[in-house]
Design an enzyme around this catalytic site. Sequence first.
Site, PDB file in Angstrom:
ATOM      1  N   CYS A   1      62.470  -3.086 -57.434  1.00 57.47           N
ATOM      2  CA  CYS A   1      63.464  -2.050 -57.789  1.00 57.47           C
ATOM      3  C   CYS A   1      64.753  -2.622 -58.360  1.00 57.47           C
ATOM      4  O   CYS A   1      65.390  -1.979 -59.204  1.00 57.47           O
ATOM      5  CB  CYS A   1      63.728  -1.161 -56.583  1.00 57.47           C
TER       6      CYS A   1
ATOM      7  N   LYS B   1      65.468   8.580 -55.802  1.00 57.98           N
ATOM      8  CA  LYS B   1      64.677   8.264 -56.993  1.00 57.98           C
ATOM      9  C   LYS B   1      63.199   8.173 -56.637  1.00 57.98           C
ATOM     10  O   LYS B   1      62.831   7.604 -55.620  1.00 57.98           O
ATOM     11  CB  LYS B   1      65.174   6.945 -57.613  1.00 57.98           C
TER      12      LYS B   1
ATOM     13  N   ASP C   1      68.088   0.823 -52.496  1.00 54.92           N
ATOM     14  CA  ASP C   1      66.976   1.024 -51.549  1.00 54.92           C
ATOM     15  C   ASP C   1      67.085   0.205 -50.256  1.00 54.92           C
ATOM     16  O   ASP C   1      66.075  -0.325 -49.766  1.00 54.92           O
ATOM     17  CB  ASP C   1      65.636   0.738 -52.248  1.00 54.92           C
TER      18      ASP C   1
HETATM   19  N1  TIU Z   1      62.693  -0.584 -53.631  1.00 55.67           N
HETATM   20  C1  TIU Z   1      61.618  -1.292 -54.016  1.00 55.67           C
HETATM   21  O1  TIU Z   1      61.728  -2.435 -54.430  1.00 55.67           O
HETATM   22  N2  TIU Z   1      60.366  -0.689 -53.855  1.00 55.67           N
HETATM   23  C2  TIU Z   1      59.215  -1.371 -53.637  1.00 55.67           C
HETATM   24  O2  TIU Z   1      58.145  -0.764 -53.504  1.00 55.67           O
HETATM   25  N3  TIU Z   1      59.298  -2.729 -53.523  1.00 55.67           N
HETATM   26  C3  TIU Z   1      58.310  -3.601 -53.196  1.00 55.67           C
HETATM   27  O3  TIU Z   1      58.543  -4.809 -53.261  1.00 55.67           O
HETATM   28  N4  TIU Z   1      57.140  -3.141 -52.774  1.00 55.67           N
END
Ligand code: TIU
Length: 245
Positions: A177, A144, A39
Amino acid sequence: MSEFDPIPTDPAPIEPLTVGARPYDFTFDPASTALVLIDMQRDFLEPGGFGESLGNDVTQLRGTIEPLRAVLAAARAAGLTVIHTREGHLPDLSDLPPAKLHRGNATLKIGDPGPKGRILIRGEYGQDIIDELAPVEGETVIDKPGKGAFYATAFGDVLAEKGITSLIVTGVTTEVCVHTTVREANDRGYECLVLSDCVGSYFPDFQRVALEMVAAQGGIFGWVAPSTEFLTALAPLSTAAATAS
Ligand code: TIU
């Protein structure tokens, strides 16, 4: 071919490599190891996206970019499998549980128009990976809907197809994540090494504790090492490739 030609031999098998890590050395076979970038999207690392809409200071994550660039370059040079993930939802929000849509008191909700396109929607500019780490041809990109890379995706099938058993885990955010994916991977039998300076959190305390949680209890979820240790371990492969090209 004459009798004086050398007898052709199979290429030398690649020896397992060892990374100095916590709680103890991490050993991996490059042929069955993937670098996973979780991400590294504008929505989390740049202003005007999902991360900022949740009240976060996105500059907290940007320190991961340069070390991760070096790791990505070395992994590509060494011929490691590289897999990117992106959190995001279909434009019609059909894969977005109401619980996720309504959670928190976000200024912009998932699907709302933002300065970089609709927030966390697949295909939008803001939902894509930052330019510094853009995927190249041949690298898998997993979209995802959840925090973990295995849930409702082909990630597990891709790993099985490629014969991957070890994951070098990087990306954001460490306690969300990255942790969810490492926990999912651990239960599925993968060995995970988390690169401490290539994962980032909006909260410095969470960053420290989340990394401790991975390596505690004899490596309950996996191993943790700084990227310099990983680069040192990979150097025989990555520098050999650089010299040859
Ligand atoms: N990729 C991921 O970690 N999504 C989140 O929403 N992370 C947060 O820390 N909000």
